[in-house]
Design a protein around this motif. Structure first.
Motif, short mmCIF file in Angstrom:
data_model
loop_
_atom_site.label_atom_id
_atom_site.label_comp_id
_atom_site.label_asym_id
_atom_site.label_seq_id
_atom_site.Cartn_x
_atom_site.Cartn_y
_atom_site.Cartn_z
N ALA A 57 81.50 113.34 76.18
CA ALA A 57 81.11 113.38 77.59
C ALA A 57 81.44 114.78 78.10
O ALA A 57 82.54 115.29 77.85
N ALA A 58 80.49 115.40 78.78
CA ALA A 58 80.70 116.75 79.30
C ALA A 58 80.23 116.80 80.74
O ALA A 58 79.14 116.31 81.06
N ALA A 59 81.06 117.37 81.61
CA ALA A 59 80.74 117.45 83.04
C ALA A 59 80.85 118.88 83.55
O ALA A 59 81.73 119.63 83.12
N MET A 60 79.95 119.21 84.45
CA MET A 60 79.99 120.48 85.17
C MET A 60 80.53 120.15 86.56
O MET A 60 80.30 119.06 87.07
N ASP A 61 81.24 121.10 87.16
CA ASP A 61 81.75 120.82 88.50
C ASP A 61 81.84 122.11 89.31
O ASP A 61 81.75 123.20 88.77
N ASP A 62 81.99 121.93 90.63
CA ASP A 62 82.12 123.08 91.53
C ASP A 62 83.57 123.41 91.83
O ASP A 62 83.86 124.27 92.65
N GLY A 63 84.49 122.70 91.20
CA GLY A 63 85.90 122.98 91.37
C GLY A 63 86.57 122.29 92.54
O GLY A 63 87.77 122.40 92.71
N THR A 66 82.09 118.22 93.86
CA THR A 66 81.09 117.48 93.11
C THR A 66 81.17 117.79 91.63
O THR A 66 81.32 118.94 91.23
N ALA A 67 81.07 116.74 90.81
CA ALA A 67 80.99 116.89 89.36
C ALA A 67 79.72 116.20 88.88
O ALA A 67 79.31 115.17 89.43
N TYR A 68 79.09 116.77 87.89
CA TYR A 68 77.87 116.24 87.32
C TYR A 68 78.09 115.97 85.84
O TYR A 68 78.35 116.90 85.07
N VAL A 69 78.05 114.72 85.44
CA VAL A 69 78.19 114.36 84.03
C VAL A 69 76.84 114.65 83.38
O VAL A 69 75.86 113.94 83.59
N HIS A 70 76.82 115.73 82.62
CA HIS A 70 75.57 116.18 82.01
C HIS A 70 75.31 115.50 80.68
O HIS A 70 74.18 115.16 80.37
N TYR A 71 76.34 115.32 79.88
CA TYR A 71 76.20 114.68 78.57
C TYR A 71 77.12 113.47 78.48
O TYR A 71 78.29 113.54 78.84
N HIS A 94 89.58 112.31 85.67
CA HIS A 94 89.69 113.76 85.81
C HIS A 94 89.17 114.22 87.17
O HIS A 94 89.73 115.13 87.77
N TYR A 95 88.13 113.58 87.66
CA TYR A 95 87.50 113.97 88.93
C TYR A 95 87.83 113.01 90.07
O TYR A 95 87.09 112.93 91.05
N ALA A 96 88.94 112.33 89.99
CA ALA A 96 89.31 111.32 90.99
C ALA A 96 89.38 111.88 92.41
O ALA A 96 89.07 111.18 93.36
N GLY A 97 89.77 113.11 92.60
CA GLY A 97 89.89 113.68 93.94
C GLY A 97 88.60 114.27 94.49
O GLY A 97 88.57 114.75 95.62
N TYR A 98 87.55 114.23 93.72
CA TYR A 98 86.27 114.81 94.15
C TYR A 98 85.55 113.83 95.07
O TYR A 98 85.82 112.63 95.07
N LEU A 99 84.61 114.32 95.85
CA LEU A 99 83.83 113.47 96.75
C LEU A 99 82.76 112.69 96.00
O LEU A 99 82.39 111.59 96.42
N CYS A 100 82.24 113.27 94.91
CA CYS A 100 81.12 112.63 94.24
C CYS A 100 81.08 113.01 92.76
O CYS A 100 81.27 114.18 92.41
N VAL A 101 80.84 112.02 91.91
CA VAL A 101 80.56 112.25 90.50
C VAL A 101 79.16 111.69 90.27
O VAL A 101 78.92 110.51 90.54
N VAL A 102 78.25 112.53 89.82
CA VAL A 102 76.85 112.10 89.66
C VAL A 102 76.42 112.27 88.20
O VAL A 102 77.01 113.03 87.44
N LEU A 103 75.36 111.57 87.86
CA LEU A 103 74.73 111.71 86.55
C LEU A 103 73.30 111.22 86.66
O LEU A 103 72.93 110.57 87.64
N THR A 104 72.50 111.56 85.67
CA THR A 104 71.16 111.00 85.58
C THR A 104 71.12 110.11 84.34
O THR A 104 71.90 110.30 83.41
N GLY A 117 80.67 101.26 87.20
CA GLY A 117 80.97 101.63 88.58
C GLY A 117 80.01 102.59 89.25
O GLY A 117 80.23 102.96 90.41
N PHE A 118 78.95 103.00 88.59
CA PHE A 118 77.97 103.89 89.21
C PHE A 118 76.91 103.08 89.93
O PHE A 118 76.62 101.94 89.54
N ILE A 119 76.36 103.65 90.97
CA ILE A 119 75.35 102.97 91.79
C ILE A 119 74.06 103.80 91.75
O ILE A 119 74.10 105.01 92.02
N PRO A 120 72.92 103.18 91.45
CA PRO A 120 71.67 103.94 91.48
C PRO A 120 71.42 104.52 92.87
O PRO A 120 71.67 103.86 93.88
N ASP A 121 70.96 105.74 92.91
CA ASP A 121 70.64 106.41 94.17
C ASP A 121 69.13 106.61 94.22
O ASP A 121 68.60 107.55 93.66
#
Length: 139
Positions: A57-63, A66-71, A94-104, A117-121
Motif C-alpha cells: 500500500a502506498a499513499a501520497m500526502d500533503d503533509g 489529505t492523503a491519497y492511497v494510490h496503490y 498513519h494518517y489518523a490526524g488528517y482530514l481525509c484519506v481518499v482512494l479510487t 470503512g471507506f464510503i463511495p463519493d
C-alpha cells in the motif's frame, strides 16, 4: 505461513515487477521507475511472506490534511487472507490526524473498501491525463 509487515520505501525492481504484474497492473512493466517513484511517496507499507513481497500500500500526502492511497495490491497467491485490510489499517493509523484519506477503486473493489470503512463519493469523478509519449509539449 504468517505474514510480516514493513514500513519501507526501498524495494528491488524485480520484487515490484513480480507483484504488480501478478495483478496485471501496467506499472509492473516499468519496475525501475516504480522503485524510484515509491521513494517519494508519503508512506509505503508492505506485506511479506517469508522473503517474498506479498502486498503493498502506498499513499501520497500533503503533509497535513489529505492523503491519497494510490496503490493497494496483494499477490493473488495471498489474497483472501486479510493482507489488504491490514495494509489499509496501517495507512489509516498513519494518517489518523488528517482530514481525509481518499482512494479510487475499480467497481469490483468497492465492497472491499466499504468493509474497511471507506464510503463511495458519488459527487466526484476520477479524472486522468496521460501525456503524449513523444515528449513533445504543446503551448
Amino acid at each position: 505461513m504468517t505474514f510480516s509487515y514493513s514500513d519501507t520505501k526501498e524495494f528491488s525492481p524485480e520484487e515490484l515487477e513480480e507483484l504488480f504484474l501478478s495483478v496485471q497492473w501496467e506499472s509492473g512493466r516499468h519496475p525501475e521507475r516504480l522503485a524510484k517513484a515509491l521513494l517519494r511517496y508519503g508512506s509505503v507499507f508492505s506485506a511479506w511472506e517469508g522473503g517474498k513481497l506479498a502486498g503493498l500500500a502506498a499513499a501520497m500526502d500533503d503533509g497535513a490534511m489529505t492523503a491519497y492511497v494510490h496503490y493497494l495490491l496483494v499477490h493473488p497467491r495471498c489474497q483472501g487472507r486479510g493482507i489488504g485490510s491490514r495494509l489499509l489499517d496501517l495507512c489509516k493509523k498513519h494518517y489518523a490526524g488528517y482530514l481525509c484519506v481518499v482512494l479510487t477503486s475499480y467497481r469490483e473493489g468497492v465492497p472491499f473498501y466499504e468493509r474497511n470503512g471507506f464510503i463511495p463519493d458519488r459527487t466526484q469523478e476520477a479524472m486522468r491525463f496521460t501525456p503524449p509519449s513523444s515528449g513533445e509539449t504543446t503551448l
